[in-house]
Each structure stands twice: as structure tokens, then as C-alpha cells.
Scaffold this active site. Sequence first.
Site, mmCIF file in Angstrom:
data_model
loop_
_atom_site.group_PDB
_atom_site.id
_atom_site.type_symbol
_atom_site.label_atom_id
_atom_site.label_comp_id
_atom_site.label_asym_id
_atom_site.label_seq_id
_atom_site.Cartn_x
_atom_site.Cartn_y
_atom_site.Cartn_z
ATOM 1 N N HIS A 149 -4.446 37.844 75.585
ATOM 2 C CA HIS A 149 -4.098 36.481 75.829
ATOM 3 C C HIS A 149 -2.797 35.959 75.647
ATOM 4 O O HIS A 149 -2.216 36.278 74.517
ATOM 5 C CB HIS A 149 -5.232 35.791 74.700
ATOM 6 C CG HIS A 149 -6.511 35.958 75.085
ATOM 7 N ND1 HIS A 149 -7.409 37.111 74.514
ATOM 8 C CD2 HIS A 149 -7.627 35.506 75.883
ATOM 9 C CE1 HIS A 149 -8.306 37.201 74.900
ATOM 10 N NE2 HIS A 149 -8.751 36.010 75.726
ATOM 11 N N ASP A 158 -4.947 36.256 79.778
ATOM 12 C CA ASP A 158 -5.710 35.125 80.153
ATOM 13 C C ASP A 158 -5.356 33.953 79.294
ATOM 14 O O ASP A 158 -4.466 34.089 78.525
ATOM 15 C CB ASP A 158 -7.172 35.492 79.474
ATOM 16 C CG ASP A 158 -7.862 36.508 80.425
ATOM 17 O OD1 ASP A 158 -7.424 37.228 81.253
ATOM 18 O OD2 ASP A 158 -9.185 36.449 79.948
ATOM 19 N N ASP A 159 -5.665 32.858 80.024
ATOM 20 C CA ASP A 159 -5.604 31.636 79.244
ATOM 21 C C ASP A 159 -4.419 30.898 79.410
ATOM 22 O O ASP A 159 -4.080 29.627 78.725
ATOM 23 C CB ASP A 159 -5.888 31.557 77.916
ATOM 24 C CG ASP A 159 -7.446 32.002 77.652
ATOM 25 O OD1 ASP A 159 -7.983 32.191 78.650
ATOM 26 O OD2 ASP A 159 -7.747 32.086 76.604
ATOM 27 N N HIS A 169 -11.736 26.031 81.629
ATOM 28 C CA HIS A 169 -12.096 27.107 80.789
ATOM 29 C C HIS A 169 -13.162 26.195 79.516
ATOM 30 O O HIS A 169 -12.945 26.483 78.244
ATOM 31 C CB HIS A 169 -11.015 27.624 79.846
ATOM 32 C CG HIS A 169 -11.102 28.783 79.219
ATOM 33 N ND1 HIS A 169 -11.680 28.976 78.055
ATOM 34 C CD2 HIS A 169 -10.804 30.172 79.752
ATOM 35 C CE1 HIS A 169 -11.571 30.311 77.708
ATOM 36 N NE2 HIS A 169 -11.201 31.039 78.612
ATOM 37 N N HIS A 177 -8.981 31.579 86.329
ATOM 38 C CA HIS A 177 -9.649 31.578 85.129
ATOM 39 C C HIS A 177 -10.351 30.084 84.910
ATOM 40 O O HIS A 177 -10.416 29.676 83.677
ATOM 41 C CB HIS A 177 -8.787 31.968 84.271
ATOM 42 C CG HIS A 177 -9.354 32.401 82.781
ATOM 43 N ND1 HIS A 177 -10.402 33.471 82.717
ATOM 44 C CD2 HIS A 177 -9.059 32.367 81.388
ATOM 45 C CE1 HIS A 177 -10.715 33.655 81.489
ATOM 46 N NE2 HIS A 177 -9.940 33.213 80.662
HETATM 47 ZN ZN LIG Z 1 -10.148 32.742 78.629
#
Ligand SMILES: [Zn+2]
Length: 241
Positions: free
Chosen positions: A204, A59-60, A113, A109
Amino acid sequence: MGVILVFFQFLSIWILLLVVLVYLLFLLLVSTNVQWNFFVKAYNSNSRIETREIALTFDDGPVENTLQILALLKKFDMKASFFCIGKHIQENPAIFQQIIDEGHMIGNHTFSHTRKMGFLRTQKIIEEINHCNDIAFEIGGIRLKTFRPPFGIINPKVMRALHITGHQVIGWNVRSYDAVLNSKNFILKRIIKNIKPGDVILLHDNNLLTVEILEQLLLFLQTNNYRSVRVDNLFQIDAYS
Ligand SMILES: [Zn+2]
């Protein structure tokens, strides 16, 4: 008599407060644990799978670290899924394209965020999801169909937004805590301790520790005959429309 009445009034206020508190706590827990499937049915793991396949998810990103992750995945010939933040795609379009070109899956995502995710109105959540999709399409030519909620938050507003955008929610069942813990060994052990076919592992790519443990994790998977595959392959669903 009067004293007893006052006592019971006093007690009922406390009971009421306690009920409200327990209710709020309950809402907080079900909203922040996507894997409980309370508001939305998410894909968290595939326990019925008959092959030794798991899904590594990052993620991210995309960020600079993503390049090291891609190099390691290539070295071990494993595939993964990247749940990208729209504004990071804008900042790193070449890395984004490289993820696609190397055969990994991309998921939504949100655009920003934001930490206020749990407090956004439904319309704002829809905008966040659509904005990320628009950027992914502009830069990579793909229309994302899967979504991972930032911070794992699924509340009634996120649920309503997803009904409109039509995205499929991807959760996880193995949380590495790579974003909050700072011991490499501890994170690695947490992941591999109970690993089993069909697991979805949350990592991540904006975390340097993740990059540092990834090689050992991939080595573990390889020596134990596990393969990391894209989540759309793990669940037999469509990543793009
Ligand atoms: Zn995230």
C-alpha cells in the site's frame, strides 16, 4: 414421548441455525478472498513464468508517499503497478502523471474505496469503477482495463458489475499485511520468506511502513536476481484499451 419430540424440535432449530451460520461464513470467506477465484477468475500469480520476475503492486494512492516509492523504484530500475483510487487521482494529479511518465502501470481501485463496498448495489459498483476510469482518462489520457477490488471483495454484485465494465481482475498471492501490521521486520520477512518467480505482492503506498521497508525489499530482489515488472507484463495482458 412429548419430551423427546420437543427435544428434537429444539435440536433441529439449532442444526438449521448452524447450517445458516456456516453458509454465511462460507459466503464471507469466498467474497473476501479474491485469490480463491470463486466468483471471478482473477490474475493472482503466474506460476508458469520462466524468468525471475515478480510484480510489486501498490494500492490506495496516489498520495505524498508515492513520490518516495517512485524514487526507490527508479533507483533500483524496477517497474510496479499502482491501483489508484479515483478521488486520490483528483487530489494528486501531478503524482498520478508522474507514475505514468516513469513507466509504471495504473489499475482501477474504484472512485471512493468505500468501506461499504461489500454492501453496494451492482449499479453503484459500476458507477464507482467507471468514475475512477473517467478521472484516469481526463488526467492521464489512459483507459484502465485492470481492476483490483477494494479489500479484495468479490461478491456476486461485484461480479455482475465487472461483466458490464469488462475489467480484468488482478489479485495477489503474497499479502504483506503492511496495512495492519506495525513491525517492519515482520512484514519484510513475510514477503521474502517464500518468494518465487511469478508472485504478485500486495503493498500500500499510503502506508509509511511500506516506504520504509521498500528499499530493503528492492535490495533483496536485486541481490537475488529478481526483477519487478508491471502486472500486464507478468501476465501478458493489456493494461489499457
Ligand atoms: Zn485498497
